[in-house]
Motif scaffolding. Structure first.
Motif, PDB file in Angstrom:
ATOM      1  N   LYS A 199       0.828  -1.203   0.000  1.00  0.00           N
ATOM      2  CA  LYS A 199       0.000   0.000   0.000  1.00  0.00           C
ATOM      3  C   LYS A 199       0.862   1.252   0.000  1.00  0.00           C
ATOM      4  O   LYS A 199       0.618   2.199  -0.749  1.00  0.00           O
ATOM      5  N   LEU A 200       1.894   1.230   0.874  1.00  0.00           N
ATOM      6  CA  LEU A 200       2.792   2.394   0.930  1.00  0.00           C
ATOM      7  C   LEU A 200       3.539   2.569  -0.389  1.00  0.00           C
ATOM      8  O   LEU A 200       3.776   3.684  -0.829  1.00  0.00           O
ATOM      9  N   ASN A 205       1.318   4.108  -2.934  1.00  0.00           N
ATOM     10  CA  ASN A 205       1.154   5.520  -2.598  1.00  0.00           C
ATOM     11  C   ASN A 205       2.364   6.328  -3.014  1.00  0.00           C
ATOM     12  O   ASN A 205       2.229   7.411  -3.619  1.00  0.00           O
ATOM     13  N   ASN A 245       2.353   9.243  -5.825  1.00  0.00           N
ATOM     14  CA  ASN A 245       2.785  10.602  -5.479  1.00  0.00           C
ATOM     15  C   ASN A 245       3.877  11.084  -6.421  1.00  0.00           C
ATOM     16  O   ASN A 245       3.814  12.205  -6.936  1.00  0.00           O
ATOM     17  N   ARG A 261     -12.086  10.786  -8.493  1.00  0.00           N
ATOM     18  CA  ARG A 261     -11.348  10.704  -7.241  1.00  0.00           C
ATOM     19  C   ARG A 261     -12.025  11.455  -6.118  1.00  0.00           C
ATOM     20  O   ARG A 261     -11.642  11.319  -4.959  1.00  0.00           O
TER      21      ARG A 261
END
Lengths: 240, 162
Positions: A136-137, A140, A144, B106
């Motif tokens: 998950k990290l 992310n 980003n 989103r």
């Protein structure tokens, strides 16, 4: 007349008014759109507008007149001869005018910038060290980095391409020669300089030189592509 | 009857065209807008630098937003044209709806639905305005019955036209 006749399915009506085959269905066709022709009262051998039109095969005629009439049936470019200054600009499709050059150039640059920036961000996000191993990290971090790099690169390259294409078209239209490599290099140099106009003389010079060398590379690629007719030619041009 | 708009380029490539056109519109229009806005917001004596920095900061971003909208819209438009084998106003309206929805996805389903409706209505208004303009200008191309050659007119018992 012979033009129309070449598309008609029935050739029984002779042009000199000779008695035609009265059993031909075209002569019985009602013509409500032309009441002034008074078709009912006429002898059947007269060729009227109604009989002429009812014999037309419009599908066949439109196919013969415009081969583009159907989706996916091949492509015909009809406006390239009007603007020989732009017709050989080296894009995927022949360009009709300077607005085509501008839109295609900017769009291609923007989307490739988005692609490049997105891949850059992807690689960067994959390399960021995580405190704990977590999918998950990682997702992310990648997202980003991609959203940070992608739009930034794309916007910058898009603005550069906007400047380059407007200047290239302006120079080309002033000089009047089609598609001059020198005009492209000059336009790229000034676009690069203008892009860094607020950062001082040295960054301006560096950016200008970088853009000019990219333009030189692009012109060389185009030259090679012209010399090797089988490389990268998606649309065959009507003239070169 | 299949339609093909010959003023526009064939489908995969016009995505590039639309992306560039939208970017140029957003960047140039946004550049002017933010130049003026930056000049008005800057303190006196700093008008020009303020205008330039506002333009530099915001115009490319606006151009990018426009370009993303145009790219998505054009891609959907091409997809609909390919699926339906038709090019009409409904392609644009459905593409506008889908683009609005996808770009707001989103922010949640509700926001996506609202944005999709706005996009569809906007494109519907644009297409409707196009239809109205077409109707208004259609008189210039009113179909006329072709003239018969003089010998056929005489055969038909008509007065030969001058």
């Amino acid at each position: 007349m012979s033009f129309f006749r070449s598309f008609t399915s029935s050739s029984s009506n002779s042009p000199d008014g000779a008695p035609a085959d009265t059993s031909a269905p075209v002569d019985r066709a009602p013509a409500p759109a032309q009441p002034q022709q008074q078709q009912q009262s006429q002898p059947p051998e007269i060729e009227t507008v109604g009989s002429m039109l009812s014999g037309l095969d419009f599908t066949q005629a439109s196919r013969a007149l415009s081969p583009v009439g159907q989706l996916g049936s091949g492509v015909e470019y009809i406006f390239t001869d009007d603007s020989p200054l732009h017709a050989a600009s080296g894009g995927f499709v022949p360009s009709r005018s300077w607005t085509d050059d501008l839109c295609y150039g900017t769009g291609t640059a923007y989307l490739s910038g988005l692609l490049f920036g997105g891949s850059w961000g992807f690689v960067q996000g994959m390399r960021i060290p995580l405190p704990v191993a977590s999918a998950k990290l990682r997702v992310n971090a990648v997202l980003n980095a991609m959203t940070r790099r992608g739009p930034f690169v794309a916007n910058s390259i898009g603005v550069l391409a906007l400047m380059y294409n407007s200047m290239n078209s302006a120079i080309t239209s002033q000089v009047g020669t089609a598609n001059a490599p020198a005009a492209s290099v000059m336009a790229a140099a000034s676009a690069g300089a203008l892009f860094k106009a607020t950062s001082g003389v040295r960054p301006m010079a560096i950016s200008s030189a970088m853009c000019a060398s990219v333009a030189v590379l692009w012109q060389a690629t185009k030259q090679i592509r012209e010399d090797l007719p089988f490389v990268g030619k998606i649309v065959t041009r009507s003239y070169a | 009857m299949p339609h093909h708009d010959r003023m526009r380029d064939p489908c995969p490539w016009n995505v590039l065209n639309d992306a560039g056109g939208a970017f140029a519109m957003g960047a140039i229009g946004g550049g002017m807008w933010h130049f003026v806005k930056g000049a008005r917001n800057a303190p006196r004596g700093e008008r020009f630098p303020g205008a330039i920095s506002a333009m530099k900061a915001r115009a490319p971003v606006l151009g990018g937003n426009f370009a993303v909208w145009g790219t998505l819209f054009s891609t959907f438009d091409c997809a609909f044209a390919g699926i339906r084998q038709k090019e009409d106003a409904w392609n644009s309206i459905m593409s506008g709806t889908l683009t609005g929805g996808v770009l707001a996805l989103r922010s949640g389903w509700k926001a996506a639905l609202i944005s999709a409706t706005v996009g569809g209505v906007l494109l519907g208004m644009i297409e409707g305005a196009g239809v109205v303009m077409n109707r208004m200008n259609a008189d210039a191309f009113r179909p006329q019955a072709p003239l018969l050659p003089p010998e056929l007119q005489q055969q038909a018992g008509m007065q030969p036209s001058a």
